[in-house]
Design a protein around this motif. Structure first.
Motif, PDB file in Angstrom:
ATOM      1  N   CYS A   1      -8.173  -0.598  -7.343  1.00 17.07           N
ATOM      2  CA  CYS A   1      -7.746   0.733  -6.892  1.00 17.07           C
ATOM      3  C   CYS A   1      -7.608   1.671  -8.093  1.00 17.07           C
ATOM      4  CB  CYS A   1      -6.420   0.654  -6.139  1.00 17.07           C
ATOM      5  SG  CYS A   1      -5.847   2.298  -5.630  1.00 17.07           S
ATOM      6  N   PRO A   2      -8.398   2.753  -8.137  1.00 16.67           N
ATOM      7  CA  PRO A   2      -8.335   3.654  -9.292  1.00 16.67           C
ATOM      8  C   PRO A   2      -7.115   4.565  -9.274  1.00 16.67           C
ATOM      9  CG  PRO A   2     -10.087   4.342  -7.774  1.00 16.67           C
ATOM     10  CD  PRO A   2      -9.428   3.155  -7.166  1.00 16.67           C
ATOM     11  N   PHE A   3      -6.363   4.554  -8.192  1.00 13.62           N
ATOM     12  CA  PHE A   3      -5.239   5.486  -8.056  1.00 13.62           C
ATOM     13  C   PHE A   3      -3.880   4.778  -8.001  1.00 13.62           C
ATOM     14  CE2 PHE A   3      -9.060   7.327  -6.133  1.00 13.62           C
ATOM     15  CZ  PHE A   3      -9.205   8.444  -6.938  1.00 13.62           C
TER      16      PHE A   3
ATOM     17  N   TRP B   1       0.843  -1.197   0.000  1.00 17.23           N
ATOM     18  CA  TRP B   1       0.000   0.000   0.000  1.00 17.23           C
ATOM     19  C   TRP B   1       0.875   1.242   0.000  1.00 17.23           C
ATOM     20  CZ3 TRP B   1      -1.664   2.878   4.788  1.00 17.23           C
ATOM     21  CH2 TRP B   1      -2.597   3.869   4.498  1.00 17.23           C
TER      22      TRP B   1
ATOM     23  N   ALA C   1      -2.634   2.816  -5.960  1.00 14.79           N
ATOM     24  CA  ALA C   1      -2.032   2.976  -4.637  1.00 14.79           C
ATOM     25  C   ALA C   1      -1.622   1.639  -4.015  1.00 14.79           C
ATOM     26  CB  ALA C   1      -2.995   3.715  -3.705  1.00 14.79           C
ATOM     27  N   ILE C   2      -1.885   0.533  -4.736  1.00 17.25           N
ATOM     28  CA  ILE C   2      -1.477  -0.785  -4.232  1.00 17.25           C
ATOM     29  C   ILE C   2      -0.700  -1.493  -5.337  1.00 17.25           C
ATOM     30  CG2 ILE C   2      -2.225  -3.012  -3.312  1.00 17.25           C
ATOM     31  CD1 ILE C   2      -4.735  -1.635  -2.253  1.00 17.25           C
TER      32      ILE C   2
ATOM     33  N   MET D   1      -8.573   3.893   5.372  1.00 12.41           N
ATOM     34  CA  MET D   1      -7.701   2.743   5.204  1.00 12.41           C
ATOM     35  C   MET D   1      -6.378   3.006   5.916  1.00 12.41           C
ATOM     36  SD  MET D   1      -6.120   0.987   1.829  1.00 12.41           S
ATOM     37  CE  MET D   1      -5.037  -0.426   1.978  1.00 12.41           C
TER      38      MET D   1
ATOM     39  N   CYS E   1      -2.766   6.972  -1.973  1.00  9.83           N
ATOM     40  CA  CYS E   1      -4.111   6.566  -1.557  1.00  9.83           C
ATOM     41  C   CYS E   1      -5.004   7.784  -1.340  1.00  9.83           C
ATOM     42  CB  CYS E   1      -4.024   5.747  -0.273  1.00  9.83           C
ATOM     43  SG  CYS E   1      -5.646   5.257   0.372  1.00  9.83           S
ATOM     44  N   LYS E   2      -6.215   7.746  -1.950  1.00  6.26           N
ATOM     45  CA  LYS E   2      -7.181   8.848  -1.812  1.00  6.26           C
ATOM     46  C   LYS E   2      -8.319   8.480  -0.859  1.00  6.26           C
ATOM     47  CE  LYS E   2      -5.258  11.227  -5.237  1.00  6.26           C
ATOM     48  NZ  LYS E   2      -4.028  11.891  -4.844  1.00  6.26           N
ATOM     49  N   GLN E   3      -8.170   7.355  -0.179  1.00  4.90           N
ATOM     50  CA  GLN E   3      -9.166   6.933   0.817  1.00  4.90           C
ATOM     51  C   GLN E   3     -10.568   6.750   0.219  1.00  4.90           C
ATOM     52  OE1 GLN E   3      -8.465   5.790   3.650  1.00  4.90           O
ATOM     53  NE2 GLN E   3      -6.368   6.523   3.952  1.00  4.90           N
ATOM     54  N   CYS E   4     -10.630   6.248  -1.004  1.00  3.83           N
ATOM     55  CA  CYS E   4     -11.941   6.001  -1.615  1.00  3.83           C
ATOM     56  C   CYS E   4     -12.590   4.739  -1.049  1.00  3.83           C
ATOM     57  CB  CYS E   4     -11.797   5.878  -3.129  1.00  3.83           C
ATOM     58  SG  CYS E   4     -10.900   4.401  -3.653  1.00  3.83           S
ATOM     59  N   LEU E   5     -11.780   3.865  -0.465  1.00  2.00           N
ATOM     60  CA  LEU E   5     -12.228   2.616   0.174  1.00  2.00           C
ATOM     61  C   LEU E   5     -12.851   1.604  -0.784  1.00  2.00           C
ATOM     62  CD1 LEU E   5     -13.578   3.730   3.663  1.00  2.00           C
ATOM     63  CD2 LEU E   5     -11.299   2.975   2.988  1.00  2.00           C
ATOM     64  N   LEU E   6     -12.583   1.742  -2.084  1.00  2.00           N
ATOM     65  CA  LEU E   6     -13.082   0.727  -3.020  1.00  2.00           C
ATOM     66  C   LEU E   6     -12.442  -0.631  -2.758  1.00  2.00           C
ATOM     67  CD1 LEU E   6     -13.234   2.717  -6.374  1.00  2.00           C
ATOM     68  CD2 LEU E   6     -15.146   1.846  -5.026  1.00  2.00           C
ATOM     69  N   CYS E   7     -11.231  -0.614  -2.240  1.00  2.00           N
ATOM     70  CA  CYS E   7     -10.541  -1.884  -1.974  1.00  2.00           C
ATOM     71  C   CYS E   7     -11.162  -2.641  -0.802  1.00  2.00           C
ATOM     72  CB  CYS E   7      -9.061  -1.636  -1.695  1.00  2.00           C
ATOM     73  SG  CYS E   7      -8.762  -0.462  -0.348  1.00  2.00           S
TER      74      CYS E   7
HETATM   75  S1  SF4 Z   1      -8.826   1.624  -3.472  1.00  2.00           S
HETATM   76 FE1  SF4 Z   1      -6.797   2.584  -3.547  1.00  2.00          FE
HETATM   77  S2  SF4 Z   1      -7.155   4.781  -3.184  1.00  2.00           S
HETATM   78 FE2  SF4 Z   1      -8.993   3.668  -2.538  1.00  2.00          FE
HETATM   79  S3  SF4 Z   1      -8.688   3.300  -0.317  1.00  2.00           S
HETATM   80 FE3  SF4 Z   1      -7.933   1.488  -1.412  1.00  2.00          FE
HETATM   81  S4  SF4 Z   1      -5.742   1.867  -1.694  1.00  2.00           S
HETATM   82 FE4  SF4 Z   1      -6.683   3.829  -1.183  1.00  2.00          FE
END
Ligand code: SF4
Ligand code: SF4
Length: 100
Positions: A89-91, A44, A93-94, A71, A49-55
């Motif tokens: 993850c759209p950004f 991670w 970040a993982i 997250m 990470c934009k904290q969208c929480l899609l993950c």
């Molecule tokens: S999907 Fe990506 S950007 Fe969104 S909370 Fe998870 S790691 Fe962060």
């Protein structure tokens, strides 16, 4: 953690095994470190990470850690390295890397 499967086999008697191998105690999965099986590891990147929480909802092992509504990392004791979190993850970040 490495398991001594030979010792486990020797320690468990057939009389102790439930019919059909059923497990009746609830909430026991947290006690088993299934992350031992992992061959790929999600890394991670907090800065991306934009904290969208899609993950969070897509992880099949409930291994995305939260602190409040944010997250906060990955639970490597239970993450099996499937890569779904990195995929959604759209950004970016993982990142998935090979487990050492
Ligand atoms: S999907 Fe990506 S950007 Fe969104 S909370 Fe998870 S790691 Fe962060
Ligand atoms: S790699 Fe799979 S098991 Fe591990 S945190 Fe991501 S979605 Fe969950």
């Amino acid at each position: 953690m490495k398991h001594d499967y030979k010792k486990l086999q020797d320690d468990v008697r057939w009389e102790d095994i439930s019919e059909g191998g059923l497990i009746y105690a609830e909430g026991n999965s947290v006690a088993v470190n299934t992350g031992d099986w992992r061959t790929n590891r999600p890394i991670w990147n907090e800065e991306k990470c934009k904290q969208c929480l899609l993950c969070f909802p897509v992880c099949p092992d409930s291994s995305i850690k939260l602190e409040g509504d944010k997250m906060s990392g990955i639970n490597y004791y239970h993450c099996k390295g499937c890569g779904i979190c990195a995929n959604v993850c759209p950004f970016d970040a993982i990142d998935m890397v090979t487990e050492e």
